[in-house]
Scaffold this motif. Structure first.
Motif, PDB file in Angstrom:
ATOM      1  N   ASN A 242     -11.293   5.617   8.767  1.00  0.00           N
ATOM      2  CA  ASN A 242      -9.874   5.025   9.337  1.00  0.00           C
ATOM      3  C   ASN A 242      -9.882   4.702   7.958  1.00  0.00           C
ATOM      4  O   ASN A 242      -8.257   3.948   8.354  1.00  0.00           O
ATOM      5  N   ASP A 243     -10.473   3.814   6.908  1.00  0.00           N
ATOM      6  CA  ASP A 243      -9.234   3.291   5.582  1.00  0.00           C
ATOM      7  C   ASP A 243      -8.934   4.085   5.447  1.00  0.00           C
ATOM      8  O   ASP A 243      -7.312   3.291   5.077  1.00  0.00           O
ATOM      9  N   ASP A 247      -4.523   3.990   4.172  1.00  0.00           N
ATOM     10  CA  ASP A 247      -3.931   3.731   3.606  1.00  0.00           C
ATOM     11  C   ASP A 247      -3.300   4.625   3.057  1.00  0.00           C
ATOM     12  O   ASP A 247      -2.602   4.669   1.419  1.00  0.00           O
ATOM     13  N   LEU A 248      -2.613   5.840   3.331  1.00  0.00           N
ATOM     14  CA  LEU A 248      -1.953   6.705   3.049  1.00  0.00           C
ATOM     15  C   LEU A 248      -0.574   6.771   2.886  1.00  0.00           C
ATOM     16  O   LEU A 248       0.031   7.646   1.597  1.00  0.00           O
ATOM     17  N   PRO A 249       0.251   5.944   2.680  1.00  0.00           N
ATOM     18  CA  PRO A 249       1.080   5.842   2.423  1.00  0.00           C
ATOM     19  C   PRO A 249       0.904   5.159   0.835  1.00  0.00           C
ATOM     20  O   PRO A 249       1.353   5.651  -0.167  1.00  0.00           O
ATOM     21  N   ASN A 250       0.058   4.141   0.426  1.00  0.00           N
ATOM     22  CA  ASN A 250       0.340   3.946  -0.651  1.00  0.00           C
ATOM     23  C   ASN A 250      -0.554   5.526  -1.239  1.00  0.00           C
ATOM     24  O   ASN A 250      -0.854   5.747  -2.188  1.00  0.00           O
ATOM     25  N   ILE A 251      -1.907   6.536  -0.753  1.00  0.00           N
ATOM     26  CA  ILE A 251      -1.746   7.078  -1.019  1.00  0.00           C
ATOM     27  C   ILE A 251      -1.188   7.721  -1.775  1.00  0.00           C
ATOM     28  O   ILE A 251      -1.242   8.903  -3.121  1.00  0.00           O
ATOM     29  N   HIS A 254       1.068   7.071  -5.022  1.00  0.00           N
ATOM     30  CA  HIS A 254       0.071   7.241  -6.522  1.00  0.00           C
ATOM     31  C   HIS A 254       0.395   9.105  -7.194  1.00  0.00           C
ATOM     32  O   HIS A 254       0.278  10.251  -6.599  1.00  0.00           O
ATOM     33  N   ALA A 255       0.511   9.327  -8.455  1.00  0.00           N
ATOM     34  CA  ALA A 255       0.555   9.709  -8.695  1.00  0.00           C
ATOM     35  C   ALA A 255      -0.813  11.134  -8.989  1.00  0.00           C
ATOM     36  O   ALA A 255      -0.939  12.166  -9.102  1.00  0.00           O
ATOM     37  N   ARG A 256      -1.567   9.821  -8.853  1.00  0.00           N
ATOM     38  CA  ARG A 256      -3.555  10.863  -8.298  1.00  0.00           C
ATOM     39  C   ARG A 256      -3.485   9.904  -7.289  1.00  0.00           C
ATOM     40  O   ARG A 256      -4.697   9.488  -7.213  1.00  0.00           O
ATOM     41  N   GLY A 257      -3.183  10.608  -5.946  1.00  0.00           N
ATOM     42  CA  GLY A 257      -3.695  10.176  -4.994  1.00  0.00           C
ATOM     43  C   GLY A 257      -5.436  10.449  -4.451  1.00  0.00           C
ATOM     44  O   GLY A 257      -5.417   8.891  -3.993  1.00  0.00           O
ATOM     45  N   GLU A 258      -5.288  11.458  -4.542  1.00  0.00           N
ATOM     46  CA  GLU A 258      -6.811  11.795  -3.996  1.00  0.00           C
ATOM     47  C   GLU A 258      -7.766  10.454  -4.858  1.00  0.00           C
ATOM     48  O   GLU A 258      -8.698  10.542  -4.347  1.00  0.00           O
ATOM     49  N   ARG A 259      -7.459  10.201  -6.149  1.00  0.00           N
ATOM     50  CA  ARG A 259      -8.377   9.501  -6.776  1.00  0.00           C
ATOM     51  C   ARG A 259      -8.170   7.893  -5.801  1.00  0.00           C
ATOM     52  O   ARG A 259      -9.658   7.249  -5.515  1.00  0.00           O
ATOM     53  N   LEU A 260      -7.281   7.152  -5.018  1.00  0.00           N
ATOM     54  CA  LEU A 260      -6.936   6.283  -4.388  1.00  0.00           C
ATOM     55  C   LEU A 260      -8.192   7.075  -2.813  1.00  0.00           C
ATOM     56  O   LEU A 260      -7.946   6.292  -2.701  1.00  0.00           O
ATOM     57  N   VAL A 261      -7.870   8.057  -2.495  1.00  0.00           N
ATOM     58  CA  VAL A 261      -8.909   8.420  -1.008  1.00  0.00           C
ATOM     59  C   VAL A 261      -9.713   8.170  -1.888  1.00  0.00           C
ATOM     60  O   VAL A 261     -11.255   7.432  -1.077  1.00  0.00           O
ATOM     61  N   GLU A 262     -10.702   8.548  -2.843  1.00  0.00           N
ATOM     62  CA  GLU A 262     -11.969   8.443  -3.540  1.00  0.00           C
ATOM     63  C   GLU A 262     -11.961   7.210  -2.693  1.00  0.00           C
ATOM     64  O   GLU A 262     -13.333   6.408  -2.439  1.00  0.00           O
ATOM     65  N   GLY A 263     -11.638   6.674  -3.995  1.00  0.00           N
ATOM     66  CA  GLY A 263     -11.465   4.973  -3.401  1.00  0.00           C
ATOM     67  C   GLY A 263     -11.756   3.922  -2.653  1.00  0.00           C
ATOM     68  O   GLY A 263     -13.007   4.137  -1.887  1.00  0.00           O
ATOM     69  N   THR A 264     -10.972   4.434  -1.856  1.00  0.00           N
ATOM     70  CA  THR A 264     -10.268   3.565  -0.774  1.00  0.00           C
ATOM     71  C   THR A 264     -11.996   4.091   0.170  1.00  0.00           C
ATOM     72  O   THR A 264     -13.563   2.903   1.121  1.00  0.00           O
ATOM     73  N   PHE A 265     -12.687   5.398   0.048  1.00  0.00           N
ATOM     74  CA  PHE A 265     -13.454   5.313   1.126  1.00  0.00           C
ATOM     75  C   PHE A 265     -15.103   5.067   0.605  1.00  0.00           C
ATOM     76  O   PHE A 265     -16.190   4.501   0.917  1.00  0.00           O
ATOM     77  N   ASN A 266     -14.667   5.105  -0.865  1.00  0.00           N
ATOM     78  CA  ASN A 266     -16.086   4.439  -1.829  1.00  0.00           C
ATOM     79  C   ASN A 266     -16.274   3.786  -1.313  1.00  0.00           C
ATOM     80  O   ASN A 266     -17.634   2.589  -1.941  1.00  0.00           O
ATOM     81  N   ARG A 267     -14.979   2.409  -1.548  1.00  0.00           N
ATOM     82  CA  ARG A 267     -15.351   1.035  -1.582  1.00  0.00           C
ATOM     83  C   ARG A 267     -15.987   0.873   0.422  1.00  0.00           C
ATOM     84  O   ARG A 267     -16.769  -0.370   0.256  1.00  0.00           O
ATOM     85  N   ARG A 268     -15.410   0.824   1.698  1.00  0.00           N
ATOM     86  CA  ARG A 268     -16.363   0.908   3.091  1.00  0.00           C
ATOM     87  C   ARG A 268     -18.273   1.431   2.560  1.00  0.00           C
ATOM     88  O   ARG A 268     -18.707   0.908   2.935  1.00  0.00           O
ATOM     89  N   ALA A 269     -18.090   2.437   1.839  1.00  0.00           N
ATOM     90  CA  ALA A 269     -19.155   2.938   1.500  1.00  0.00           C
ATOM     91  C   ALA A 269     -20.106   1.826   0.614  1.00  0.00           C
ATOM     92  O   ALA A 269     -21.326   1.347   1.050  1.00  0.00           O
TER      93      ALA A 269
END
Length: 492
Positions: A242-243, A247-251, A254-269
């Protein structure tokens, strides 16, 4: 492995400014309030861990069993990776994210089966220099360690200081088995004692392999505590997905949006559990065709799909393992939906046959039947679906080379040392938990498929519990159908 009162710190002496005077030592060792242990009650898992030890004991009567938690692993010079105890140690003790590095569980044979003792380095006294001067384990540096009595009550185990483990090593003989990959140093010392006791050149004991196998097979069927943890891990993982969607608009920006996906999920973890259960896969566009894409350094572009394979590991170490494939723009194109629906049909067909009594391998075969039929229907295969499914052909596997399922639990790929006839050829039983994760991956340079399919990768993965009369999809509430996924994104 013998513990010393003040272990030498690693690679810090050339920059240490800790005062060495007796005046400082006397001053820092005094003036502290009396430390009173907090009241502790046994954790919920303690009784389940005791039952697991009892079952293991029945398999290894008269054998001394050594199960190390493992040491901290160096990341760079004097910095370590976050410590995670060996999964087998955690399974048999109930000690997860709060376990102390270097601990060892010993099951000593006795008239009643085995007596279990947990050896670990307890809190250092304030009359020693360790508590302020040792950056590896000192209280000023890493926080206070628990007391022997607290851990004994918490885990329902006899506890002793780690320095006493030296006496166990002196007893090692041919009837001592060890989890070899738990702690390299402990294993080396056990092997050395074996050489001395047997006067032979043999190191690894065949009993070690038997122990590893039995410990894996003990985890094939989950107990009530484990099933509850699996449910909680899936629930936490849904929050992580869900997070990411929110956060998809910010993702996308960003030029490395995959990193934002990883970071957003890991924050929840980190908020909901211990960490992620494995490196998050955030594979956008053609990266989704790379099965274990963990570099996560690419953009997330509108019009593409993004395959997210992620799971949250709880403090008990039990982890979910979920994959969802999302249209970044919010809606699937016609071709994307066609591929997605084919993968969903394969997943649903596999789930539909799950029940006690079938073979684990049957789940994979049912998913592959659908994958073969769909790729044949689209004119991708050089033969019919029936011909492709023949053992000597398997053309459809070009587009899904991985297996459909793996056991899941305290490891993301759980029970890995189990025998083939207990795993792949094993019969399903209530309490087993595994994934169903079919996919289709059309590489961007694969000229065997029409151009409009190239660069599309789709996987749908759910966590499945075998019940008394069928199965339960633990992750069914995480949107799965194409329509539900589009609505999920629209709501965010």
């Amino acid at each position: 492995m013998a513990d010393s009162a003040t272990p030498a710190p690693r690679a810090t002496t050339n920059r240490s400014t800790t005062p060495q005077s007796s005046g400082f030592s006397d001053y820092i060792s005094s003036g502290w309030a009396e430390r009173v242990d907090v009241d502790v009650v046994p954790r919920d898992q303690a009784a389940f861990a005791a039952d697991r030890r009892a079952r293991l004991s029945q398999l290894h009567t008269g054998k001394r069993l050594i199960v190390p938690a493992g040491a901290a692993k160096v990341r760079s010079n004097d910095t370590d990776y976050p410590f995670r105890a060996h999964s087998t140690f955690a399974h048999l003790t109930g000690w997860g994210s709060d376990a102390v590095a270097g601990s060892v569980l010993v099951m000593e044979p006795s008239a009643s089966g085995h007596t279990a003792t947990l050896y670990f380095r307890p809190a250092a006294g304030r009359d020693t220099s360790e508590f302020y001067a040792n950056p590896d384990a000192g209280e000023f540096w890493t926080g206070p360690r628990p007391s022997l009595s607290n851990v004994a009550t918490d885990l329902g185990l006899e506890t002793r200081p780690l320095v006493d483990f030296e006496a166990v090593l002196d007893l090692v003989d041919g009837n001592t088995f060890i989890v070899r990959d738990g702690d390299r140093d402990v294993t080396d010392q056990v092997d050395g004692r074996r050489l001395l006791s047997a006067d032979s050149e043999s190191l690894e004991n065949d009993g070690d392999k038997d122990l590893s196998r039995d410990l894996s097979e003990l985890r094939l069927v989950k107990d009530a505590f484990e099933v509850s943890e699996m449910r909680s891990a899936v629930d936490a993982t849904q929050l992580g997905f869900n997070d990411v969607i929110a956060d998809l608009p910010n993702i996308v920006e960003h030029a490395r949006g995959e990193r934002l996906v990883e970071g957003t999920f890991n924050r929840r973890a980190r908020a909901e559990g211990n960490t992620v259960g494995y490196d998050t896969i955030a594979a956008s566009g053609p990266h989704a065709c790379v099965l274990h894409w963990t570099r996560n350094d690419g953009p997330v572009n509108p019009g593409d799909l993004i395959l997210i394979d992620a799971g949250i590991e709880l403090d008990s170490y039990y982890t979910a393992d979920i994959t969802r494939t999302l249209p970044i723009s919010g809606t699937f194109t016609e071709i994307q939906r066609r591929v997605y629906d084919a993968v969903l049909e394969a997943a649903d067909a596999a789930f539909a046959i799950v029940r006690p009594g079938i073979k684990f391998r049957d789940v994979h075969a049912e998913a592959m039947r659908v994958i073969a039929e769909k790729t044949a229907e689209w004119g991708v295969l050089p033969v019919s679906a029936e011909e492709s499914l023949l053992p000597d052909n398997q053309y459809h596997r070009r587009y899904m080379v991985h297996g459909t399922s793996h056991h899941l639990g305290i490891d993301v790929h759980d029970c890995a040392a189990a025998r083939r006839d207990m795993y792949l050829d094993g019969v399903l039983e209530p309490g087993m938990v595994f994934t169903i994760e079919p996919g289709l991956y059309f590489q961007p340079d694969d000229i065997t498929v029409p151009e409009e399919y190239r660069g599309i990768g789709v996987r749908i993965e759910d966590d499945i519990l075998v019940t008394d009369d069928g199965a339960e999809n633990l992750s069914v509430n995480i949107p799965r159908t194409a329509d539900a996924v589009e609505a999920w994104i629209a709501r965010s």
